[in-house]
Design a protein around this motif. Sequence first.
Motif, mmCIF file in Angstrom:
data_model
loop_
_atom_site.group_PDB
_atom_site.id
_atom_site.type_symbol
_atom_site.label_atom_id
_atom_site.label_comp_id
_atom_site.label_asym_id
_atom_site.label_seq_id
_atom_site.Cartn_x
_atom_site.Cartn_y
_atom_site.Cartn_z
ATOM 1 N N VAL A 86 34.092 42.153 34.696
ATOM 2 C CA VAL A 86 34.181 43.566 34.304
ATOM 3 C C VAL A 86 33.928 43.645 32.807
ATOM 4 O O VAL A 86 34.547 42.915 32.030
ATOM 5 N N SER A 87 33.013 44.531 32.401
ATOM 6 C CA SER A 87 32.742 44.731 30.987
ATOM 7 C C SER A 87 32.739 46.228 30.673
ATOM 8 O O SER A 87 32.639 47.055 31.581
ATOM 9 N N VAL A 88 32.882 46.537 29.395
ATOM 10 C CA VAL A 88 32.781 47.922 28.931
ATOM 11 C C VAL A 88 31.648 47.968 27.925
ATOM 12 O O VAL A 88 31.708 47.325 26.874
ATOM 13 N N GLU A 89 30.599 48.716 28.274
ATOM 14 C CA GLU A 89 29.455 48.877 27.374
ATOM 15 C C GLU A 89 29.716 50.057 26.462
ATOM 16 O O GLU A 89 29.974 51.167 26.958
ATOM 17 N N PRO A 90 29.694 49.839 25.145
ATOM 18 C CA PRO A 90 29.986 50.940 24.219
ATOM 19 C C PRO A 90 29.044 52.130 24.461
ATOM 20 O O PRO A 90 27.843 51.960 24.674
ATOM 21 N N ALA A 91 29.633 53.314 24.442
ATOM 22 C CA ALA A 91 28.834 54.544 24.633
ATOM 23 C C ALA A 91 27.984 54.783 23.397
ATOM 24 O O ALA A 91 28.420 54.524 22.261
ATOM 25 N N HIS A 124 38.862 39.654 39.657
ATOM 26 C CA HIS A 124 37.891 40.145 38.678
ATOM 27 C C HIS A 124 38.262 39.532 37.330
ATOM 28 O O HIS A 124 39.433 39.488 36.966
ATOM 29 N N HIS A 125 37.244 39.084 36.601
ATOM 30 C CA HIS A 125 37.467 38.428 35.313
ATOM 31 C C HIS A 125 37.027 39.345 34.177
ATOM 32 O O HIS A 125 36.089 40.134 34.332
ATOM 33 N N PRO A 126 37.665 39.243 32.993
ATOM 34 C CA PRO A 126 37.274 40.087 31.862
ATOM 35 C C PRO A 126 35.997 39.582 31.201
ATOM 36 O O PRO A 126 35.742 38.376 31.154
ATOM 37 N N SER A 127 35.184 40.507 30.717
ATOM 38 C CA SER A 127 33.975 40.181 29.979
ATOM 39 C C SER A 127 34.039 40.936 28.654
ATOM 40 O O SER A 127 35.124 41.134 28.114
ATOM 41 N N LYS A 128 32.901 41.408 28.137
ATOM 42 C CA LYS A 128 32.871 42.071 26.834
ATOM 43 C C LYS A 128 33.708 43.349 26.824
ATOM 44 O O LYS A 128 33.605 44.166 27.733
ATOM 45 N N ASN A 129 34.494 43.502 25.762
ATOM 46 C CA ASN A 129 35.326 44.684 25.516
ATOM 47 C C ASN A 129 36.371 44.932 26.598
ATOM 48 O O ASN A 129 36.794 46.066 26.826
ATOM 49 N N VAL A 130 36.813 43.860 27.261
ATOM 50 C CA VAL A 130 37.865 43.966 28.280
ATOM 51 C C VAL A 130 38.898 42.888 28.002
ATOM 52 O O VAL A 130 38.559 41.728 27.770
ATOM 53 N N GLY A 131 40.177 43.278 28.018
ATOM 54 C CA GLY A 131 41.273 42.338 27.821
ATOM 55 C C GLY A 131 42.012 42.127 29.133
ATOM 56 O O GLY A 131 41.852 42.880 30.087
ATOM 57 N N ILE A 132 42.852 41.072 29.146
ATOM 58 C CA ILE A 132 43.626 40.776 30.351
ATOM 59 C C ILE A 132 45.092 40.647 29.971
ATOM 60 O O ILE A 132 45.444 40.012 28.979
ATOM 61 N N GLY A 133 45.964 41.293 30.764
ATOM 62 C CA GLY A 133 47.403 41.252 30.524
ATOM 63 C C GLY A 133 48.046 40.070 31.227
ATOM 64 O O GLY A 133 47.409 39.359 31.998
ATOM 65 N N THR A 160 39.129 47.427 25.747
ATOM 66 C CA THR A 160 39.466 47.243 24.332
ATOM 67 C C THR A 160 38.551 48.074 23.440
ATOM 68 O O THR A 160 38.678 48.035 22.223
ATOM 69 N N ALA A 161 37.618 48.805 24.048
ATOM 70 C CA ALA A 161 36.721 49.697 23.308
ATOM 71 C C ALA A 161 36.341 50.853 24.219
ATOM 72 O O ALA A 161 36.432 50.743 25.448
ATOM 73 N N ASP A 162 35.934 51.975 23.628
ATOM 74 C CA ASP A 162 35.458 53.111 24.409
ATOM 75 C C ASP A 162 34.075 52.798 24.970
ATOM 76 O O ASP A 162 33.244 52.204 24.278
ATOM 77 N N GLY A 163 33.838 53.197 26.214
ATOM 78 C CA GLY A 163 32.511 52.987 26.781
ATOM 79 C C GLY A 163 32.491 53.117 28.295
ATOM 80 O O GLY A 163 33.444 53.581 28.908
ATOM 81 N N ILE A 164 31.386 52.679 28.885
ATOM 82 C CA ILE A 164 31.147 52.776 30.319
ATOM 83 C C ILE A 164 31.533 51.451 30.986
ATOM 84 O O ILE A 164 31.125 50.382 30.533
ATOM 85 N N VAL A 165 32.286 51.532 32.072
ATOM 86 C CA VAL A 165 32.729 50.340 32.804
ATOM 87 C C VAL A 165 31.596 49.818 33.679
ATOM 88 O O VAL A 165 30.906 50.594 34.351
ATOM 89 N N ARG A 166 31.393 48.486 33.672
ATOM 90 C CA ARG A 166 30.377 47.843 34.500
ATOM 91 C C ARG A 166 31.000 46.661 35.232
ATOM 92 O O ARG A 166 31.730 45.866 34.628
ATOM 93 N N GLY A 196 42.151 50.966 25.637
ATOM 94 C CA GLY A 196 43.534 50.913 26.102
ATOM 95 C C GLY A 196 43.714 51.353 27.540
ATOM 96 O O GLY A 196 44.758 51.094 28.136
ATOM 97 N N ASN A 197 42.705 52.006 28.128
ATOM 98 C CA ASN A 197 42.805 52.435 29.522
ATOM 99 C C ASN A 197 42.835 51.232 30.460
ATOM 100 O O ASN A 197 42.100 50.265 30.267
ATOM 101 N N ILE A 198 43.670 51.320 31.487
ATOM 102 C CA ILE A 198 43.721 50.282 32.506
ATOM 103 C C ILE A 198 42.528 50.467 33.438
ATOM 104 O O ILE A 198 42.308 51.557 33.971
ATOM 105 N N ILE A 199 41.754 49.407 33.621
ATOM 106 C CA ILE A 199 40.590 49.454 34.504
ATOM 107 C C ILE A 199 41.000 49.068 35.921
ATOM 108 O O ILE A 199 40.611 49.717 36.884
ATOM 109 N N LEU A 200 41.788 47.974 36.051
ATOM 110 C CA LEU A 200 42.274 47.621 37.379
ATOM 111 C C LEU A 200 43.532 46.788 37.287
ATOM 112 O O LEU A 200 43.763 46.081 36.318
ATOM 113 N N ARG A 201 44.358 46.897 38.324
ATOM 114 C CA ARG A 201 45.566 46.077 38.464
ATOM 115 C C ARG A 201 45.332 45.142 39.637
ATOM 116 O O ARG A 201 44.833 45.561 40.676
ATOM 117 N N GLN A 202 45.686 43.854 39.457
ATOM 118 C CA GLN A 202 45.403 42.865 40.483
ATOM 119 C C GLN A 202 46.444 41.756 40.449
ATOM 120 O O GLN A 202 47.156 41.582 39.465
#
Length: 87
Positions: free
Chosen positions: A79-84, A45-54, A62-68, A34-40
Amino acid sequence: MAHKAGEGKTKNNRESHSKRLGIKIYGGQFAKSGNIILRQRGTQHHPSKNVGIGKDHTLFATADGIVRFKRGAKDRSFVSVEPAPAK
């Protein structure tokens, strides 16, 4: 009584508020679901795994983890979020 408004009153109020765009959580940092990664504006930047777009192109986790941030096809930024790992 004046028939025209004073010069300063009508010409000074045109400055818009800043929109606070940009990256909020950088690569390598932890993001909760649920955390906002970036506003544009648009999709620099395009969403990849575990990232949604508003609807305003905001990317969020969309999941807890490390931003890449990675480069993909046609030199696009993804932009993806790799699960911790579980502790």
